[in-house]
Design a protein around this motif. Structure first.
Motif, PDB file in Angstrom:
ATOM      1  N   LEU A   1       0.818  -1.200   0.000  1.00 15.52           N
ATOM      2  CA  LEU A   1       0.000   0.000   0.000  1.00 15.52           C
ATOM      3  C   LEU A   1       0.860   1.262   0.000  1.00 15.52           C
ATOM      4  O   LEU A   1       1.926   1.321   0.630  1.00 15.52           O
ATOM      5  N   ASP A   2       0.339   2.232  -0.719  1.00 15.75           N
ATOM      6  CA  ASP A   2       0.982   3.540  -0.766  1.00 15.75           C
ATOM      7  C   ASP A   2      -0.110   4.573  -1.018  1.00 15.75           C
ATOM      8  O   ASP A   2      -1.037   4.324  -1.792  1.00 15.75           O
ATOM      9  N   GLU A   3      -0.007   5.713  -0.370  1.00 12.53           N
ATOM     10  CA  GLU A   3      -1.020   6.763  -0.579  1.00 12.53           C
ATOM     11  C   GLU A   3      -0.679   7.530  -1.850  1.00 12.53           C
ATOM     12  O   GLU A   3       0.413   8.086  -1.993  1.00 12.53           O
ATOM     13  N   ILE A   4      -1.675   7.544  -2.766  1.00 14.80           N
ATOM     14  CA  ILE A   4      -1.443   8.199  -4.052  1.00 14.80           C
ATOM     15  C   ILE A   4      -2.640   9.065  -4.398  1.00 14.80           C
ATOM     16  O   ILE A   4      -3.726   8.911  -3.828  1.00 14.80           O
ATOM     17  N   ASP A   5      -2.409   9.949  -5.364  1.00  8.38           N
ATOM     18  CA  ASP A   5      -3.483  10.747  -5.957  1.00  8.38           C
ATOM     19  C   ASP A   5      -4.078   9.918  -7.092  1.00  8.38           C
ATOM     20  O   ASP A   5      -3.412   9.645  -8.103  1.00  8.38           O
TER      21      ASP A   5
ATOM     22  N   THR B   1      -5.921   8.169  -1.676  1.00 13.49           N
ATOM     23  CA  THR B   1      -6.214   7.007  -0.838  1.00 13.49           C
ATOM     24  C   THR B   1      -5.021   6.067  -0.886  1.00 13.49           C
ATOM     25  O   THR B   1      -4.100   6.245  -1.692  1.00 13.49           O
ATOM     26  N   ARG B   2      -5.049   5.052  -0.045  1.00  9.23           N
ATOM     27  CA  ARG B   2      -3.953   4.083   0.041  1.00  9.23           C
ATOM     28  C   ARG B   2      -4.339   2.848  -0.767  1.00  9.23           C
ATOM     29  O   ARG B   2      -5.324   2.165  -0.462  1.00  9.23           O
ATOM     30  N   VAL B   3      -3.560   2.559  -1.808  1.00  2.00           N
ATOM     31  CA  VAL B   3      -3.771   1.388  -2.652  1.00  2.00           C
ATOM     32  C   VAL B   3      -2.407   0.806  -2.998  1.00  2.00           C
ATOM     33  O   VAL B   3      -1.368   1.391  -2.695  1.00  2.00           O
ATOM     34  N   ASP B   4      -2.451  -0.362  -3.666  1.00  2.00           N
ATOM     35  CA  ASP B   4      -1.234  -0.953  -4.222  1.00  2.00           C
ATOM     36  C   ASP B   4      -1.097  -0.408  -5.647  1.00  2.00           C
ATOM     37  O   ASP B   4      -1.879  -0.786  -6.532  1.00  2.00           O
ATOM     38  N   PRO B   5      -0.134   0.480  -5.923  1.00  2.00           N
ATOM     39  CA  PRO B   5      -0.046   1.106  -7.244  1.00  2.00           C
ATOM     40  C   PRO B   5       0.098   0.092  -8.370  1.00  2.00           C
ATOM     41  O   PRO B   5      -0.519   0.245  -9.438  1.00  2.00           O
ATOM     42  N   ARG B   6       0.908  -0.949  -8.172  1.00  2.00           N
ATOM     43  CA  ARG B   6       1.110  -1.913  -9.250  1.00  2.00           C
ATOM     44  C   ARG B   6      -0.183  -2.640  -9.586  1.00  2.00           C
ATOM     45  O   ARG B   6      -0.530  -2.790 -10.766  1.00  2.00           O
ATOM     46  N   ARG B   7      -0.898  -3.053  -8.590  1.00  2.00           N
ATOM     47  CA  ARG B   7      -2.139  -3.789  -8.843  1.00  2.00           C
ATOM     48  C   ARG B   7      -3.224  -2.865  -9.383  1.00  2.00           C
ATOM     49  O   ARG B   7      -4.023  -3.282 -10.235  1.00  2.00           O
ATOM     50  N   LEU B   8      -3.304  -1.626  -8.914  1.00  2.00           N
ATOM     51  CA  LEU B   8      -4.279  -0.690  -9.460  1.00  2.00           C
ATOM     52  C   LEU B   8      -3.960  -0.371 -10.921  1.00  2.00           C
ATOM     53  O   LEU B   8      -4.864  -0.191 -11.747  1.00  2.00           O
TER      54      LEU B   8
END
Length: 536
Positions: free
Chosen positions: A372-376, A406-413
Motif C-alpha cells: 500500500l501507498d497513498e497516491i493521488d 487514498t492508500r492502494v497498491d499502485p502496481r495492482r491498481l
C-alpha cells in the motif's frame, strides 16, 4: 263382569337422520391454499401433527359420545316408559271392574272420579296426573292440567285397543303422556270391545332428563380429556419425529458451511433411521468426491505454477534474443523480417500469458499481498494511460489534483485500470470514457468509483455471469484474439484483494460499463459526494 283391559306398549321409534355431505371440487387444493395463507410457525410439522391428532380425537370422541348418548338415552327413556305403562296398566286393571258408566252423567262422573282417585292413590310418589273420559264426561286428579294431550293422541286412542304414548316438551320440561282405552270382554269369549272409557296419564320425566343431562356432561368431560390426551400424544409424537429432522437440519447446515465430516446418529429401524443412514452415505460420498476434487485442483494449480515458473527462464532468453534481432530487422530481407516480427509477437504474448499464470497461481496459493501507498488517484490514472499511449483515445472525467487520495497498491491498481481500458479499446467502440469519483454510502463509509464505458455492442446476456471467469472469452470473435482470457479474472482478484467490488453491465444506450469500487477512508475523500472534475 270382570273387565279385561288390553294394553299394547310401543317402544320408542328411532328417527334415523340422513346427512348428505357434498364435497366440492379439489379439496386438496383448497386445504393447500389454506395452509399457504397460515403463518410459517403454524405450517410446521409439529402444528400439523397436533392439529391432526386433535381432529382425530375430537371426531372419535364426538362419534363415540353421540352413539353412547343415543343408546343410553333411548335405554333410559324406554325403561322409564315401560315402567310407567306397566304401573299404569296394573292400576287401571285394579279399578276397571268398578268403572261401570251409566246413562246419568253425574253418576258416570262419580264413578270415573272414584277410579281416578284409586289410580292416583296407588302411585302418589310418581307425580302422576290422571284423567278419565267417557264421552263428554271428564274426571281428573289432582288438577285439571291436561293441555299436553294432543289431538293426534286422542284420535289414536279412540281407534285403537292398545296403549298409546307420546313424549312432549312443555315449558322446557319433558313429559310422558299415555292414553289407555279400557276394553271389556265376556268370560270365555274370544273378542273384546271398547267400553268407551279412556284413561290418560301425564307424568313429568324430570329424573330421566337429569340422567340425560348427566350423560351430556360426562360426554363433554370425556371429550375434553380426550383432546388433552390427543395434544399430549401429538407433542410426544412430534418430538419423536422432529428430533431426527432437526438433527438432519443441523447437519445439512454444517455441511453447507463446509464441514463435510458431519454424520448423524442412527437410532432405530424406521423410515427416519433409513433417512439418517442415507444422509450419512451421501455425506461420506460427497466428502470423498470433494476431497478428490480438491486434490485434483491443487495438483492442477501446482502444475500451472510449476510450468509457468519453468517457462520464465527460457522465455526471458527468447525475449532477449528477439530484442536483439528486432534491432537488426531493418538490415534483413522482407520475408525474414516478417518471420522475425511474428516470432517476436508470439514470444511477447507467451511472456504475458506466463506472467498472468504466475499471478493467478499466487492468488490461488494465497500468497498475493498488497504493497500500500497513498497516491493521488486522478494523477495515477493519467500516468497509466500515458504510459500506454492511450491519452488521445480515452476521454476522462477526473477530480482535480490532490482532491482524491487514498492508500492502494499502485502496481495492482495499474493492472486494474490497464485491463479495463485495454478491454474497452480492443472489444468496444469509441468513444471510450473513464470516470473517477466518490460515492458516499454512510457518514463513515465512502468508495472511490472508477467507471470505464464504451459504445461497442456490449456484452451478451448469456456471457454476463461468466465475464470474470478465467480463460472465458465472450463470443467466437474473441477466441482468437491476443488476450489470454485472464485479464478480467486478474482484475477481479486485484479488486477483491483491496476489499473492493467490481461489476459489469450493459448501458441503456449501447456499450459495456465496468465499475470498480475501492474502499476510501474518510480523510482520503476530501471531495464531496460523487465529485468529478471536468473532461480532460
Amino acid at each position: 263382569m270382570r273387565g279385561r283391559r288390553s294394553v299394547r306398549p310401543r317402544t320408542s321409534p328411532r328417527e334415523p337422520g340422513t346427512v348428505t355431505v357434498e364435497q366440492g371440487p379439489g379439496p386438496e387444493k383448497f386445504f393447500r391454499r389454506v395452509l399457504e395463507k397460515l403463518p410459517l410457525p403454524v405450517r410446521g410439522l409439529r402444528s400439523r401433527l397436533v392439529v391432526a391428532f386433535v381432529l382425530v380425537a375430537m371426531a372419535s370422541a364426538l362419534s363415540a359420545g353421540a352413539v353412547a348418548f343415543r343408546e343410553a338415552r333411548n335405554g333410559v327413556l324406554q325403561q322409564s316408559q315401560d315402567s310407567v305403562i306397566r304401573q299404569f296398566r296394573a292400576s287401571v286393571d285394579a279399578v276397571a271392574a268398578d268403572i261401570s258408566p251409566g246413562p246419568d252423567p253425574a253418576y258416570t262422573r262419580k264413578v270415573l272420579q272414584t277410579g281416578v282417585q284409586q289410580v292416583l292413590s296407588a302411585n302418589q310418589s310418581q307425580g302422576w296426573r290422571v284423567l278419565a273420559t267417557y264421552g263428554s264426561v271428564r274426571a281428573y286428579a289432582p288438577r285439571a292440567e291436561f293441555d299436553k294431550l294432543s289431538p293426534e293422541l286422542r284420535r289414536s286412542v279412540d281407534t285403537k285397543r292398545a296403549a298409546v304414548f307420546q313424549r312432549v316438551n312443555a315449558g322446557g320440561r319433558p313429559y310422558l303422556v299415555v292414553g289407555m282405552p279400557v276394553t271389556y270382554g265376556g268370560v270365555g269369549s274370544t273378542g273384546s270391545s271398547l267400553s268407551g272409557v279412556v284413561m290418560y296419564l301425564v307424568v313429568p320425566q324430570n329424573t330421566e332428563q337429569a340422567y340425560v343431562e348427566a350423560m351430556v356432561s360426562a360426554i363433554e368431560r370425556a371429550t375434553l380429556v380426550a383432546l388433552v390426551l390427543a395434544v399430549v400424544l401429538a407433542l410426544l409424537a412430534a418430538s419423536g419425529v422432529l428430533r431426527p429432522v432437526r438433527a438432519l437440519r443441523r447437519a445439512t447446515r454444517r455441511m453447507a458451511e463446509g464441514h463435510l465430516d458431519v454424520r448423524l446418529v442412527v437410532d432405530g429401524s424406521d423410515e427416519l433411521a433409513d433417512l439418517s443412514r442415507s444422509f450419512n452415505h451421501m455425506a461420506a460420498a460427497l466428502e470423498l468426491s470433494v476431497a478428490e476434487l480438491r486434490r485434483l485442483e491443487a495438483r492442477a494449480r501446482r502444475f500451472v505454477a510449476d510450468v509457468s515458473h519453468e517457462l520464465r527462464t527460457p522465455l526471458a532468453a527468447m525475449s532477449a534474443v528477439t530484442d536483439v534481432l528486432d534491432e537488426n530487422a531493418r538490415h534483413l530481407n522482407r520475408d525474414t523480417g516478417e518471420a522475425l516480427r511474428l516470432i517476436s509477437d508470439g514470444t511477447n504474448r507467451l511472456s504475458v500469458l506466463v506472467n498472468d499464470l504466475m499471478e493467478i497461481s499466487r492468488f490461488d496459493a494465497g500468497a498475493a499481498e498488497l504493497s500500500l501507498d497513498e497516491i493521488d488517484l486522478a494523477e495515477f490514472v493519467q500516468y497509466t494511460l500515458a504510459a500506454r499511449g492511450w491519452q488521445g483515445r480515452v476521454e476522462t472525467r477526473l477530480p482535480g489534483p490532490g482532491v482524491l487520495r487514498t492508500r492502494v497498491d499502485p502496481r495492482r491498481l495499474d493492472v486494474v485500470v490497464a485491463n479495463l481500458v485495454g478491454n474497452a479499446l480492443r472489444h468496444g467502440a469509441p468513444p471510450v470514457r473513464l470516470t473517477l469519483g466518490v460515492r458516499q454510502e454512510r457518514a463513515d463509509v465512502a468508495w472511490a468509483v472508477i467507471e470505464v464505458t464504451d459504445n461497442g455492442p456490449g456484452i451478451a446476456e448469456d456471457a454476463m455471469p461468466h465475464i470474470f471467469e478465467r480463460f472465458y472469452k465472450a463470443g467466437t470473435t474473441r477466441t482468437r484474439s491476443e488476450s489470454s482470457g485472464l485479464g478480467l479474472a486478474i482484475t477481479a482478484e486485484n479488486v477483491q484483494l483491496h476489499s473492493g467490488r467490481i461489476s459489469a453491465a450493459n448501458r441503456p444506450g449501447g456499450g459495456a460499463a465496468f465499475t470498480v469500487e475501492l474502499p476510501l477512508h474518510r480523510d482520503s475523500a476530501t471531495a464531496g459526494h460523487d465529485s468529478t472534475g471536468g473532461a480532460r
